[in-house]
Every structure is written in structure tokens, then in C-alpha cells.
Design an enzyme around this catalytic site. Structure first.
Site, PDB file in Angstrom:
ATOM      1  N   TRP A 193       0.825  -1.208   0.000  1.00 40.14           N
ATOM      2  CA  TRP A 193       0.000   0.000   0.000  1.00 40.14           C
ATOM      3  C   TRP A 193       0.858   1.256   0.000  1.00 40.14           C
ATOM      4  O   TRP A 193       0.365   2.351  -0.277  1.00 40.14           O
ATOM      5  CB  TRP A 193      -0.954  -0.004   1.206  1.00 40.14           C
ATOM      6  CG  TRP A 193      -0.274   0.145   2.548  1.00 40.14           C
ATOM      7  CD1 TRP A 193       0.737  -0.607   3.050  1.00 40.14           C
ATOM      8  CD2 TRP A 193      -0.576   1.111   3.553  1.00 40.14           C
ATOM      9  NE1 TRP A 193       1.090  -0.178   4.304  1.00 40.14           N
ATOM     10  CE2 TRP A 193       0.302   0.877   4.647  1.00 40.14           C
ATOM     11  CE3 TRP A 193      -1.502   2.146   3.663  1.00 40.14           C
ATOM     12  CZ2 TRP A 193       0.277   1.640   5.810  1.00 40.14           C
ATOM     13  CZ3 TRP A 193      -1.519   2.899   4.831  1.00 40.14           C
ATOM     14  CH2 TRP A 193      -0.640   2.653   5.882  1.00 40.14           C
ATOM     15  N   GLU A 222       0.858  -2.251  13.015  1.00 35.51           N
ATOM     16  CA  GLU A 222       0.842  -3.715  12.916  1.00 35.51           C
ATOM     17  C   GLU A 222       1.162  -4.421  14.232  1.00 35.51           C
ATOM     18  O   GLU A 222       1.068  -5.652  14.313  1.00 35.51           O
ATOM     19  CB  GLU A 222       1.839  -4.159  11.840  1.00 35.51           C
ATOM     20  CG  GLU A 222       1.460  -3.653  10.462  1.00 35.51           C
ATOM     21  CD  GLU A 222       2.635  -3.700   9.501  1.00 35.51           C
ATOM     22  OE1 GLU A 222       3.679  -4.271   9.845  1.00 35.51           O
ATOM     23  OE2 GLU A 222       2.504  -3.143   8.407  1.00 35.51           O
ATOM     24  N   GLN A 233       3.600   2.636  14.104  1.00 32.51           N
ATOM     25  CA  GLN A 233       3.662   3.735  13.145  1.00 32.51           C
ATOM     26  C   GLN A 233       2.345   4.498  13.152  1.00 32.51           C
ATOM     27  O   GLN A 233       1.393   4.122  13.837  1.00 32.51           O
ATOM     28  CB  GLN A 233       3.946   3.193  11.752  1.00 32.51           C
ATOM     29  CG  GLN A 233       2.842   2.304  11.192  1.00 32.51           C
ATOM     30  CD  GLN A 233       3.283   1.483  10.001  1.00 32.51           C
ATOM     31  OE1 GLN A 233       4.076   0.567  10.135  1.00 32.51           O
ATOM     32  NE2 GLN A 233       2.773   1.807   8.835  1.00 32.51           N
TER      33      GLN A 233
END
Length: 707
Positions: free
Chosen positions: A319, A461, A561
Site C-alpha cells: 500500500w 501492525e 507507526q
């Protein structure tokens, strides 16, 4: 004009892998790692091919490295002089990143005198199948010399070897090596033609994978001996042809036309920053990397997460491309942006297959996309450092936000280019199928009127299988709204339109709490609230994976992140500056920035909240990702080094949309600068709806002029 030269004036073997990344050359068709001519697979030497993949046995499927036509070393009086084994008196390596030209100078001191090797090489951006090299040898004493040069087919592979058959030979004065991949029988052929400016005895030596030419001569003191090598790489699946026979090409002509093409690229892409040479240098270095991996003149190709710096991340497209890279191409090379989107249109069938695999409708785009939309990600994507066993992760299964990122990238392109025709050529179907996918994810509790999305992995994640990740839900709504907005021009089936209206109206969108903070996902605020450094101190092995079921960050509020911050940056018109600033201050101290995608989003949001001094270090972190040593190179026991084009694209976004304040309002570009204190001004060019514009910023006042 600032000189864009990257230099290293020492030989440090610990920097070999890093130098391979930061001295990278490329032309979109292949990337050449910035290793030295005598290096082999031991030093991670590679010519990485765009869009060519292979699977060997049960190993991960990955991109293919071509045989290396640059392999060269010397012998003097029978002794080999080659780095890193024979230590030099002096060594310097350079990359002129204005022109993508790599050079080196090496001196060895011997008992008889000094030996000097000078080499210059580049991946032609004018003729994308070609590589050119000029290699100069000299000594300050008479000797018997030998230059060994050729095509090294014993290539570096992470999960190979990928060439199951090799053909080696010579024809019409050119040497060649052809490798055949095992999975799809794709051939990769490297040819080279060598010229010398001196008389020498030349013989060939073939192995089962390589061909080497031995050039022997008596060298005189203080005389330069030059060989020129023109190489050509082709594959059996190329969609554009070669131009010119290599025996008719020469170095001087190739380098001249190569520079002309680079001058054209820099004319539209260079950014000048008045008052901050380091920022200007770093930003344009990032732009160089975006330029040398762009799939120019190619059909339906995209850009892998590590560019063309090797097989890391399997050479797959993430992505990253639509969220962080495409903005740069939209405004400097819109034809490249369209090529990137065409890749997603062409791989729609693969996305539909993946959706069906999980019992879902529509198009679920791959987390690690290879050709045809093939999902390259495995269920066990991380290795446990303690047991050396594969760990179950949910990157492949639960990263639902990928499909929305593609729609978001498409609309950025359409809004800035005015190219609605792309919708007639498959893009509208792609958007509709993505909307169907998100509709099929929606669930509603018996006592609720709102739709929810459960069991997801958001951009952060480290926290897997969470419910109502705010970013994912908001992106799903964006996809529903996009289809409905486009339905004015591209009518929908009434039943589908009603379903999407219902989906958009009733999907749960998280609101700020009483303190103004938006919870990243259900239950996030209940997790242990500790600092990043506290979590880092809990590591037993520095290569541990922080996330997953048992990672040190999993039960804490420490995130990998930008997640909420990314959402706020993307939908800034939905929120007040106070809300954006409150969330920026809350989430930044809790963010490890364990991904190169992260810092730029924090920088952008800081600019949107009129905090350029907070934005600046995050911008520099993004712009210098490939210039600064110490980035993450391991995921468990898996090497994940390489270049970071998403970070490079993010630096461009932070500079242009953040500091320069370029925005689109009512179909026009506006400039509302928000420069860091040390910047006196900026100037650069942009393409918008087919027209070129010059942006001039001086003393926080910006003007946009049509060129």
C-alpha cells in the site's frame, strides 16, 4: 546549483549492505545495487528486475536478480587486487545523484609502486535495457597486468536460486548469459560488448553460470588503460524493445543522452530550499530514488516497497505506493502515476480471487502484491528469534485497509489530473469491487444501529486482530462515499447504491473522547500506558518482533507507526486543528516509528496544526532514511534492509503539502506556506491538470504561477 554528490571516503565492510542501498542506480526496468565491481553475492551484489518473480521449492516467492554484467577485478604480476580482501591505500565511492552515475577510485600501494582503479557506470535512463561502464587501470611502474571482467551469473538470492537453467556463450563479439526461471520459464538474458583502447591478449573463461574475459597486457608506468563495457538486459516478458545494437553504442554517447534525460526529469522535480542546504540535499536525494525506480515507458508495472534495491519484502508491491509515493508522480510525472494505477486495475482479478478465498465479496488487494495480484505474503511471515520457528502473523489475512488505499490513490490522481477517462478503462469497476469488499466486512450487533468492522490489523501492525480500528473504518467509509460520488457520472445498480448509502451512513466512525483523543481501536485505552523506551527495555533479543500475540508492545499503547495520525492527515477537513493537535501530542510519544512510513505522517499533521518546528525533525527523519545508518534491517531473523521509497515519497509530501502548504481547493491549487524557522523560502514546479506551475515561497508568502 547545488552539487548532488554522495561520497564515502573509506572502506568499511560493515557498511557494505547499506552502501548497496544508498548508492543505488536504476531506470525503472532494473535497479543496480551500489556495490563495487569486484563484489559478488557475498557482498549482496544485485541487478534487481522489475516485475519478474519466481518461487524456488517451498521458499518465499520473490523478485529475480539478473546476472551481473559489471563484474570486474585486476591482477598485477599475477596477484589479485580486489576489495575487500586486498586492503587499499585509498578508496572513495561516489554517487552523482543528479545523473545516477556511480564512480569509485581505489589506490593500492605495493612493494613495486602504486596501482589505481577508476570506474564510472550508470543504468541508462534513455535506453532502459542498457548499462554502461568505463573502467580505467593505471600503475606508476611497469608490470604485467590482467583485467578480468564478465557476466557473473552466480547471483545473490534470498530465497533462490531462481535460474534452473543457464546458457552461456558468445556471438558476434558479444558475450551473454541467459538464465531460465523454474516456476514460469521466464528467460533473463544479459549481453555485453567490451572495447579496449589498448592492445591485449583476450581469452574467455566459461563456468556453468558465468562468462569471464581475461584481458592480459604489459602495462607501462603512468599510462591509463581503459575498457568500455556496454551491457543489455532483456527478458522474455518485456513489453518494450531495445534501441540500438550494443556493438554500435559507446560510453560517451550513452552518458551524454543519459544526462539529457535526467536534466528533463530534474527540471520538473527539483526542489530548492533557501536557508537549509542539508534539507535541500536530503530531499532531492529522496526525489532521486523516486525517479530511478519509476516505471517509465512500461505497461502496468508498479513499485515494490523496497524499490529496486533487491529481493527484500519479496520485491512485492505494498500500500506504500498509493499512499506515500504516488503523490510525487501525480505532480511531476502523471503518466507514471497512471501506470501505477493501471497495475492495480490489471490485478483486479487477483484481488477478487483473494476476497473469495476469505469468503468475502469484491476485491481484497494483496498485502504483498506480485504479478497478476498474486499474494506473496505467507501466514507465517516472521521467525521467532528464540525458537527459530515461523510465527503466525495476520498481515496477509487482516490488513483490510489495502483496498481502500488504492481507491484513495486513484482519487488523488483523478482530482489532480482531471483524467476521468481512467474510470472507463477499468478503474470504476475496481472502485465498485472494493466497495463491495468493505460492505461484506460489515457486522451489526443485535442491539446496535451501527456497522462495525472486526478482527483487523490497522497500519499499526503491533496490535493484531482488533475491532473497529478507526483508520480502517474511516477508509471503508471513504470507499463507499467515492462510489456514491462517482455514481452521478457512472450510474450504479439501484440495489447496490442503496446498500452503499446505508453502509456509509451507518458505519461506526470513532469520535474524540472527553479529552479530544480518538481511540485507535476498541479497548486501546485499557492497554498498559508505558513509554517506548520502557517497552524497548523489555527486549531480550534486539531482533525480537514487537507485535503479534506475544510481542513486547502487544499489550501496551506503544504503536509501530502512524495510525490515527495518518487518518487525521488524510481527512484533515473532518477535524478541528485542536483535535488534530491533541491527537498528535497523544500518539507521537507512544509511537516507536518502527516503520519508515511513520515520521512523514507526523510531520504532515504537525504542519496542518501550524507546528512546523515539530514537523521539521520528522521531515528530516523521512528525507534522510537512506542516508542515515541505523534503520531497521531485521524482522525477527529476516533481513528487511533496502531503500525506502515510501519514506522518500513521504518526505516530498511533507515538504510540498506540509511546509509549502500546497492544497487543492475548488479545483485550483493554493499555497499557504508554513515553513520552519530556518527556511527563508522554497521554489519548485508542479503539474496540475495537465499544466505546469511554478511555486515561489519567500518569507512565508507563496505564489503559484502557470508556466
Amino acid at each position: 546549483m547545488m552539487e548532488f554528490i554522495l561520497t564515502e571516503s573509506e572502506l568499511n565492510e560493515d557498511n557494505t549492505a547499506w552502501n548497496g542501498n544508498r548508492f543505488l542506480m536504476g531506470n525503472g526496468y532494473f535497479g543496480i545495487r551500489g556495490t563495487l565491481e569486484e563484489y559478488t553475492k557475498k557482498q549482496m551484489c544485485a541487478v534487481n528486475m522489475a516485475g519478474i518473480y519466481d518461487k524456488m521449492g517451498n521458499s518465499w516467492r520473490e523478485s529475480v536478480n539478473a546476472p551481473n554484467p559489471l563484474y570486474t577485478y585486476i591482477k598485477v604480476n599475477g596477484k589479485i587486487y580486489a576489495l575487500p580482501d586486498e586492503k587499499p591505500k585509498f578508496h572513495q565511492q561516489e554517487l552523482d545523484f543528479r545523473y545516477g552515475i556511480h564512480s569509485r577510485v581505489t589506490h593500492w600501494q605495493t612493494e613495486h609502486g602504486n596501482i589505481t582503479v577508476v570506474c564510472e557506470r550508470f543504468a541508462s535512463i534513455a535506453r532502459q535495457h542498457n548499462i554502461a561502464m568505463k573502467y580505467t587501470f593505471s600503475v606508476d611502474f611497469d608490470c604485467e597486468a590482467e583485467i578480468i571482467t564478465g557476466i557473473d551469473g552466480d547471483v545473490w538470492d534470498i530465497n533462490g536460486p531462481h535460474f534452473v537453467k543457464m546458457k552461456i556463450g558468445s556471438k558476434d563479439g558479444a558475450d551473454y548469459v541467459t538464465g531460465m526461471t523454474g516456476e514460469k520459464n521466464i528467460s533473463v538474458t544479459v549481453k555485453e560488448y567490451i572495447r579496449t583502447d589498448f592492445q591485449a591478449e583476450q581469452t574467455n573463461q566459461n563456468t556453468d553460470k558465468s562468462i569471464f574475459r581475461h584481458i592480459k597486457f604489459s602495462a607501462k608506468a603512468e599510462k591509463e588503460y581503459i575498457i568500455e563495457k556496454i551491457a543489455e538486459i532483456t527478458t522474455s516478458v518485456d513489453d518494450f524493445g531495445t534501441s540500438g545494437s550494443i556493438d554500435e553504442l559507446n560510453y560517451s554517447d550513452l552518458v551524454a543522452e543519459h544526462k539529457v534525460e535526467w536534466d528533463k526529469i530534474w527540471d520538473i522535480s527539483e526542489i530548492h530550499i533557501d536557508g537549509d542546504d542539508e534539507a535541500e540535499y536530503s530531499l532531492n536525494y529522496s526525489i532521486y530514488h523516486l525517479n530511478c525506480i519509476a516505471p517509465r515507458n512500461m505497461k502496468g508495472k508498479s513499485i515494490p516497497a523496497r524499490g529496486l534495491s533487491g529481493q527484500v519484502y519479496k520485491g512485492a508491491v505494498f500500500w506504500d505506493t498509493e499512499m506515500f509515493m504516488i503523490d510525487y508522480y501525480i505532480h511531476t510525472a502523471p503518466e507514471v502515476a497512471k501506470t501505477l494505477l493501471q497495475y492495480r486495475i490489471d490485478t483486479l482479478s487477483g484481488a477478487k480471487i483473494k476476497a473469495k478465498e476469505y469468503g468475502l465479496d469484491g476485491a481484497y488487494y494483496a498485502w504483498e502484491s506480485q504479478e497478476g495480484g498474486y499474494e506473496g505474503c505467507s501466514d507465517y511471515n516472521v521467525t521467532d528469534v528464540f525458537t527459530n520457528r515461523p510465527m503466525r502473523t495476520y498481515f496477509r489475512d487482516k490488513q483490510y485497509h489495502v483496498s481502500a488505499a488504492i481507491v484513495y490513490g486513484l482519487m488523488k490522481y483523478i482530482n489532480a489530473s482531471g483524467d476521468y477517462d481512467i474510470l472507463n478503462n477499468g478503474a470504476m469497476e475496481m472502485v465498485i469491487e472494493c466497495a463491495k469488499f468493505y460492505r461484506s466486512l460489515l457486522i451489526r450487533k443485535a442491539d446496535s444501529s451501527l456497522y462495525e468492522i472486526h478482527d483487523v490489523v490497522g497500519p499499526d501492525e503491533y496490535h493484531e486482530r482488533v475491532n473497529n480500528n478507526a483508520y480502517t473504518n474511516r477508509m471503508a467509509k471513504f470507499v463507499f462515499d467515492t462510489v456514491l460520488e462517482l455514481s452521478d457520472k457512472y450510474p450504479l445498480d439501484n440495489k447496490l447504491k442503496e446498500m452503499l448509502q446505508d453502509s456509509s451512513k451507518n458505519i461506526l466512525i470513532k469520535k474524540p473522547n472527553e479529552n479530544g483523543v480518538i481511540e485507535q481501536f476498541d479497548g486501546y485505552f485499557k492497554l498498559e500506558d508505558v513509554s517506548v523506551e520502557t517497552v524497548r527495555s523489555r527486549l531480550i533479543n534486539p531482533k525480537e518482533y514487537w507485535g503479534g500475540a506475544y510481542g513486547v508492545a502487544s499489550n501496551t499503547q506503544v504503536i509501530k507507526q502512524a495510525d490515527i495520525v495518518a487518518m487525521l492527515s488524510m481527512f484533515k477537513n473532518d477535524y478541528t486543528k485542536d483535535i488534530m493537535e491533541t491527537n498528535l501530542k497523544y500518539y507521537e510519544p507512544r509511537t516507536e516509528h518502527g516503520s519508515s512510513l511513520s515520521a512523514c505522517m507526523y510531520s504532515l499533521l504537525a504542519c496542518y496544526t501550524n507546528n512546523p518546528e515539530i514537523a521539521y525533525p520528522m521531515f528530516m527523519k523521512s528525507a534522510k532514511t537512506d542516508l542515515t545508518k541505523g534503520g531497521k534491517e531485521w524482522l525477527g531473523l529476516i533481513y528487511i534492509g533496502g531503500t525506502h521509497p515510501a519514506s522518500a515519497g513521504g518526505a516530498w509530501i511533507a515538504a510540498v503539502k506540509g511546509f509549502a502548504g500546497i492544497n487543492e481547493e475548488h479545483g485550483q491549487l493554493v499555497c499557504r506556506p508554513n515553513l520552519p524557522e530556518k527556511w527563508n523560502g522554497m521554489n519548485f514546479k508542479l503539474i496540475y491538470k495537465g499544466k505546469w506551475y511554478s511555486v515561489e515561497i519567500k518569507d512565508d508568502k507563496g505564489t503559484i504561477s502557470m508556466i
